[in-house]
Design an enzyme around this catalytic site. Structure first.
Site, PDB file in Angstrom:
ATOM      1  N   ALA A 180     -16.232  17.728   4.716  1.00  0.00           N
ATOM      2  CA  ALA A 180     -15.257  18.264   3.754  1.00  0.00           C
ATOM      3  C   ALA A 180     -14.785  17.174   2.806  1.00  0.00           C
ATOM      4  CB  ALA A 180     -14.072  18.886   4.500  1.00  0.00           C
ATOM      5  N   ASP A 223     -15.210  19.417   9.252  1.00  0.00           N
ATOM      6  CA  ASP A 223     -15.192  17.959   9.153  1.00  0.00           C
ATOM      7  C   ASP A 223     -14.740  17.395  10.484  1.00  0.00           C
ATOM      8  OD1 ASP A 223     -15.260  15.932   6.504  1.00  0.00           O
ATOM      9  OD2 ASP A 223     -14.301  15.093   8.293  1.00  0.00           O
ATOM     10  N   HIS A 254     -35.472  10.997  -3.881  1.00  0.00           N
ATOM     11  CA  HIS A 254     -34.184  10.874  -4.562  1.00  0.00           C
ATOM     12  C   HIS A 254     -33.732   9.416  -4.467  1.00  0.00           C
ATOM     13  CE1 HIS A 254     -30.433  12.162  -6.212  1.00  0.00           C
ATOM     14  NE2 HIS A 254     -29.733  11.974  -5.118  1.00  0.00           N
TER      15      HIS A 254
HETATM   16  N1  APR Z   1     -19.280  15.735  11.339  1.00  0.00           N
HETATM   17  C1  APR Z   1     -18.624  16.297  10.297  1.00  0.00           C
HETATM   18  N2  APR Z   1     -18.174  15.586   9.236  1.00  0.00           N
HETATM   19  C2  APR Z   1     -18.410  14.279   9.228  1.00  0.00           C
HETATM   20  C3  APR Z   1     -19.100  13.618  10.275  1.00  0.00           C
HETATM   21  C4  APR Z   1     -19.547  14.411  11.361  1.00  0.00           C
HETATM   22  N3  APR Z   1     -20.201  13.870  12.392  1.00  0.00           N
HETATM   23  N4  APR Z   1     -19.176  12.308   9.963  1.00  0.00           N
HETATM   24  C5  APR Z   1     -18.561  12.147   8.775  1.00  0.00           C
HETATM   25  N5  APR Z   1     -18.105  13.317   8.329  1.00  0.00           N
HETATM   26  C6  APR Z   1     -17.362  13.611   7.101  1.00  0.00           C
HETATM   27  C7  APR Z   1     -16.316  12.561   6.753  1.00  0.00           C
HETATM   28  O1  APR Z   1     -15.159  12.694   7.556  1.00  0.00           O
HETATM   29  C8  APR Z   1     -16.061  12.853   5.287  1.00  0.00           C
HETATM   30  O2  APR Z   1     -14.982  13.741   5.099  1.00  0.00           O
HETATM   31  O3  APR Z   1     -18.215  13.601   5.967  1.00  0.00           O
HETATM   32  C9  APR Z   1     -17.368  13.519   4.813  1.00  0.00           C
HETATM   33  C10 APR Z   1     -18.089  12.752   3.727  1.00  0.00           C
HETATM   34  O4  APR Z   1     -17.303  12.812   2.591  1.00  0.00           O
HETATM   35  P1  APR Z   1     -17.138  11.609   1.544  1.00  0.00           P
HETATM   36  O5  APR Z   1     -16.887  10.342   2.277  1.00  0.00           O
HETATM   37  O6  APR Z   1     -16.164  12.075   0.521  1.00  0.00           O
HETATM   38  O7  APR Z   1     -18.598  11.479   0.915  1.00  0.00           O
HETATM   39  P2  APR Z   1     -19.236  12.424  -0.222  1.00  0.00           P
HETATM   40  O8  APR Z   1     -18.988  11.845  -1.560  1.00  0.00           O
HETATM   41  O9  APR Z   1     -18.857  13.829   0.042  1.00  0.00           O
HETATM   42  O10 APR Z   1     -20.796  12.210   0.079  1.00  0.00           O
HETATM   43  C11 APR Z   1     -21.369  12.731   1.260  1.00  0.00           C
HETATM   44  O11 APR Z   1     -23.456  13.217   0.184  1.00  0.00           O
HETATM   45  O12 APR Z   1     -24.266  12.733  -1.933  1.00  0.00           O
HETATM   46  C12 APR Z   1     -24.245  12.346  -0.594  1.00  0.00           C
HETATM   47  O13 APR Z   1     -24.573   9.958  -0.695  1.00  0.00           O
HETATM   48  C13 APR Z   1     -23.646  10.983  -0.411  1.00  0.00           C
HETATM   49  O14 APR Z   1     -24.354  10.689   1.854  1.00  0.00           O
HETATM   50  C14 APR Z   1     -23.251  11.009   1.037  1.00  0.00           C
HETATM   51  C15 APR Z   1     -22.858  12.476   1.250  1.00  0.00           C
END
Ligand code: APR
Length: 307
Positions: free
Chosen positions: A9, A32, A174
């Site tokens: 999320a 999340d 990518h």
């Molecule tokens: N289960 C669920 N959620 C998780 C887990 C898990 N095991 N591990 C991490 N998360 C959640 C984090 O808590 C965080 O809220 O994944 C979310 C990632 O969000 P952001 O840090 O905002 O990253 P974001 O910009 O959304 O990118 C996510 O997409 O484009 C790709 O390179 C980018 O790999 C990255 C991914």
């Protein structure tokens, strides 16, 4: 109504949920690992509904039980890159996260299609394919829709033509070796060279390859999410609406383009059940060599996976 679970999320996951609300037609579960994050984002989203004139049937949770029997699971969980990092630098930490997520979602939604967003994209799609045990049709990665959208934007900026008239094809991984295919990109059916000089075309290709990093350099603490979210939404719509739409997607190849045992961006027909057909474009020697360089970069990243 189709059930779509979005795992993660953060910026990308919550942007996809927002697009899902605007598009309508699906029930959303946002998950999340951080307690309260998905719950808070969903509450905020629901409250946007009456103001903006949209409504959404959505749940925010830390509990994967809520995802049961999803038609589509979009995986965004993972860390995003920071300035100076390549997508490949994320492999160690994100492989562990994507493994955990796949093990949580696949037994609960055995008939779902998985749409992978986490980077390094092609390697994470490969990991999800291997761990899920799903047929290759039901594990796809989003990359080329975003990269193609970026290329359309840059062509529009250089040519002055409305991006709606512009069609682009970006294949391969990518990563920095992605392959914007100039010969398969057109402006209202005309070749790019009708509107643009060779120097402009070279600049557009280079900026497309660097498109994600350009944004990371500005943001400093994370990576892009509006365009990635829009790209995921387009692919999700094609799948849940059985739209038979042609998009580039990262899929597990079994000999197509001369490649095997790799997830790689190629044009596919997307609809219910995921990939309905893989399209093989006729390529010249230069284009084929560029695709092979891209595949080599993915393979060097895949070497870090412990399967
Ligand atoms: N289960 C669920 N959620 C998780 C887990 C898990 N095991 N591990 C991490 N998360 C959640 C984090 O808590 C965080 O809220 O994944 C979310 C990632 O969000 P952001 O840090 O905002 O990253 P974001 O910009 O959304 O990118 C996510 O997409 O484009 C790709 O390179 C980018 O790999 C990255 C991914």
């Amino acid at each position: 109504m189709s059930k779509v679970s979005i795992i993660g999320a953060g910026f990308v996951g919550s942007t996809i949920a927002h697009w899902a609300m605007i598009s309508g037609g699906c029930q959303v579960v946002l998950v999340d690992v951080v307690d309260g994050l998905a719950q808070g984002k969903v509450l905020d989203l629901i409250q946007a509904g009456p103001i903006a004139g949209h409504s959404i049937d959505a749940v925010g949770t830390t509990d994967y039980a809520e995802t049961a029997n999803s038609d589509l699971v979009i995986i965004t969980a993972g860390v995003a890159r920071k300035p100076g990092m390549t997508r490949e630098d994320l492999v160690g930490i994100n492989a562990k996260i994507v493994s955990d997520v796949v093990q949580q979602v696949t037994p609960r939604s055995p008939n779902a299609t998985l749409l992978i967003m986490t980077n390094p994209l092609d390697t994470m799609t490969y990991l999800a394919y291997k761990l899920s045990g799903f047929p290759r049709e039901r594990v796809v990665g989003q990359a080329g829709v975003l990269d193609g959208g970026r290329m359309r934007t840059f062509i529009a900026m250089e040519s002055g033509v409305n991006p709606e008239n512009i069609h682009t094809t970006v294949l391969g991984g990518h990563g920095d070796e992605m392959v914007p295919l100039v010969r398969y990109s057109t402006i209202a059916g005309l070749p790019l060279s009708y509107f643009l000089s060779p120097e402009q075309i070279d600049r557009i290709v280079a900026r497309t390859r660097d498109g994600g990093a350009e944004i990371v350099r500005y943001l400093k603490t994370g990576s892009a999410y509006y365009a990635p979210g829009a790209a995921a939404c387009k692919m999700a719509q094609a799948i849940i609406q059985d739209a038979h739409q042609i998009y580039p997607a990262s899929v597990y190849l079994q000999g197509e383009y001369g490649l095997e045992d790799i997830c790689f961006g190629v044009p596919v027909v997307l609809g219910r059940g995921g990939v309905q057909r893989i399209l093989e474009l006729e390529l010249n020697d230069e284009e084929r060599a560029a695709l092979m360089r891209s595949a080599d970069l993915i393979r060097s990243t895949m070497a870090h996976l412990k399967l």
